[in-house]
Each structure stands twice: as structure tokens, then as C-alpha cells.
Enzyme design. Structure first.
Site, mmCIF file in Angstrom:
data_model
loop_
_atom_site.group_PDB
_atom_site.id
_atom_site.type_symbol
_atom_site.label_atom_id
_atom_site.label_comp_id
_atom_site.label_asym_id
_atom_site.label_seq_id
_atom_site.Cartn_x
_atom_site.Cartn_y
_atom_site.Cartn_z
ATOM 1 N N GLY A 1 0.753 -1.067 0.111
ATOM 2 C CA GLY A 1 -0.047 -0.047 0.135
ATOM 3 C C GLY A 1 0.805 1.147 -0.192
ATOM 4 O O GLY A 1 2.229 1.423 0.066
ATOM 5 N N CYS A 2 0.107 2.324 -0.149
ATOM 6 C CA CYS A 2 0.807 3.726 -0.015
ATOM 7 C C CYS A 2 1.626 4.017 1.164
ATOM 8 O O CYS A 2 1.244 3.477 2.678
ATOM 9 C CB CYS A 2 -0.259 4.878 -0.115
ATOM 10 S SG CYS A 2 -1.512 4.804 0.969
ATOM 11 N N GLY A 3 2.609 4.857 1.076
ATOM 12 C CA GLY A 3 3.193 5.064 2.211
ATOM 13 C C GLY A 3 4.193 3.836 2.964
ATOM 14 O O GLY A 3 4.285 3.297 4.040
#
Length: 253
Positions: A86-88
């Protein structure tokens, strides 16, 4: 067209007792909470007092942490890294096998489904960075009196670390708290919640099969798709009371 601002992310280096651990992509807010939460979630500390000091230098993009105990970097980095989805994107040092060794949750507190949906709505209405940019994740704790505290970040796991850090720094006890998140509940998200001891986790989206298996093993209630007047109860441990019409399709797993 109603344009929103762009969400921010910054490369920030975490330095523990003079040793640079890694560079993380973070939203530049509540970094002190993130530091405590991440170090707790990854087993570097057991309580807030294990940290002697935290110095954040935003211009250099560094967080310098002094632990009261010696930091054995050789032992830590000999462990296999697991990169989170996922993001980050982040990294965890806990495998699924490690997570299974965490203490099982024993809380018997139950909540009406209508209450969880109401708190999820309040969470959404008060997520300032998301409302400003449309591109942020959030994590929220609901306390025993119904109060909510929110932390936001470009990464869903970073947001959870921030809210855990807040709880840790304020000596909040997990038994009567609810954790709500905007992100998918994957095994690393479940591991963070399990490490702190949250008995109930609710998300606006799904939980992975691996997370549900771990939740059942650790006696943690997981509810997904908390939106409007719907939900999916993945674990059925008795901590959620369906006080709404069956027409609302609460799916029991």
C-alpha cells in the site's frame, strides 16, 4: 471542478541511539506520535518511558531517538524484513508466526453495530487532511466515553502507528478502546493492533484472509465495510451486537 490540494509525503530518517534505521515516507504531522507508535509496534519499546528523548528536525528530515536501554542494531537487523503493501510503504520485523505469539485479547465488552457505524461517520466527518486533499488515510480510537481521536497519514500503517503512539503517550488502556481505520486490514495492520491489545478493529474497507485468521487466533473482532448502514463482521466473537434490520445485510463470516 472542485479541486482538492495534494496530499504531502516526506522522506524522514529514523535514527535510534545514533544508528540510522531507515528512511520512511510520512506525512509531516504528529511525528512524535508516529515515533512512539512505530517503535512500540515493532517491539523496540514496551512503554513510553523506554524513550529518553525524541528530537524532530523537519528541515533535515530526521527523527533522533534516544532509548534508555542500549540499542543492539546487529540483533535487530539480523531479523528478516517484511515490506508492507500500500501507499506510504513501510517495513515490519514481525512475521505472521511472530504475531501469533502476542497475548490474546480477553475483553468481553460488546458494542451495538449502530454505535460503530455512528463513530465511523464521525471519524470521516472530522478527518481534516482527508477532507482537504481527498488522498489521506486515517486511524481513530474511540474511548469508553465515546470520544474520538484521529491521526492521519499518506500511509494507512503510519496512521495506525500515530494513533497507537498517542494512546501509549497518554497511558490509555486498550481493553475499552475501539480502533477504526480507513485502510485495508492486512496482517501487518492486524499485528500493530494486536501488539497494543485493541479488542475491536473496524475499517471502511476489507480485511485480508491472513488478517482474519490472525484475528480469530488472537481473539480480536474485525469488522469491515463500515459504511452508511452496512458492515461485514469477519470474526463473530460476540463483541458486535447487530441491533439493525437484517435487511442491512450484515454478513457474518
Amino acid at each position: 471542478m472542485n479541486r482538492k490540494g495534494c496530499p504531502d509525503e516526506y522522506p524522514i530518517s529514523l535514527i535510534i541511539n545514533g544508528y540510522e534505521m531507515a528512511v520512511f515516507q510520512l506525512t509531516n504531522s504528529d511525528l512524535d506520535d508516529w515515533t512512539y507508535g512505530y517503535l512500540f509496534s515493532e517491539g523496540f519499546i514496551q512503554e513510553a518511558s523506554d524513550i529518553e528523548s525524541v528530537h524532530i528536525n523537519e528541515s533535515l528530515g530526521t527523527i533522533n531517538v534516544s532509548l534508555r536501554a542500549d540499542f543492539d542494531e546487529t540483533h535487530v537487523f539480523s531479523k528478516k524484513k517484511h515490506y508492507t503493501a500500500g501507499c506510504g510503504r513501510g517495513v515490519t520485523f514481525f512475521s505472521m508466526t511472530d504475531v501469533k505469539s502476542f497475548a490474546k485479547v480477553t475483553s468481553n465488552k460488546a458494542y451495538p453495530l449502530s454505535y460503530l457505524l455512528k463513530k465511523r461517520s464521525q471519524f470521516a466527518q472530522n478527518s481534516e487532511l482527508y477532507l482537504e486533499t481527498g488522498g489521506m488515510h486515517g486511524a481513530c480510537i474511540v474511548d469508553e466515553q465515546g470520544g474520538i481521536t484521529i491521526r492521519e497519514d499518506i500511509g494507512r500503517h503510519n496512521a495506525v502507528d500515530k494513533i497507537i503512539g498517542h494512546a501509549l503517550r497518554n497511558c490509555l488502556q486498550p481493553e475499552r478502546l475501539i480502533l477504526l481505520t480507513t485502510g485495508r486490514v492486512s496482517y501487518e495492520m492486524l499485528s500493530k493492533a494486536a501488539k497494543f491489545g485493541f479488542p475491536v478493529i473496524g475499517s471502511r474497507t476489507a480485511a485480508t484472509k491472513q488478517a482474519v485468521q490472525l484475528a480469530k487466533y488472537l481473539n480480536i473482532e474485525v469488522i469491515g465495510y463500515l459504511r452508511g448502514k452496512m458492515a461485514t463482521i469477519y470474526t463473530s466473537l460476540g463483541r458486535v451486537e447487530n441491533d439493525l434490520s437484517v435487511d442491512l445485510a450484515v454478513e457474518m463470516h
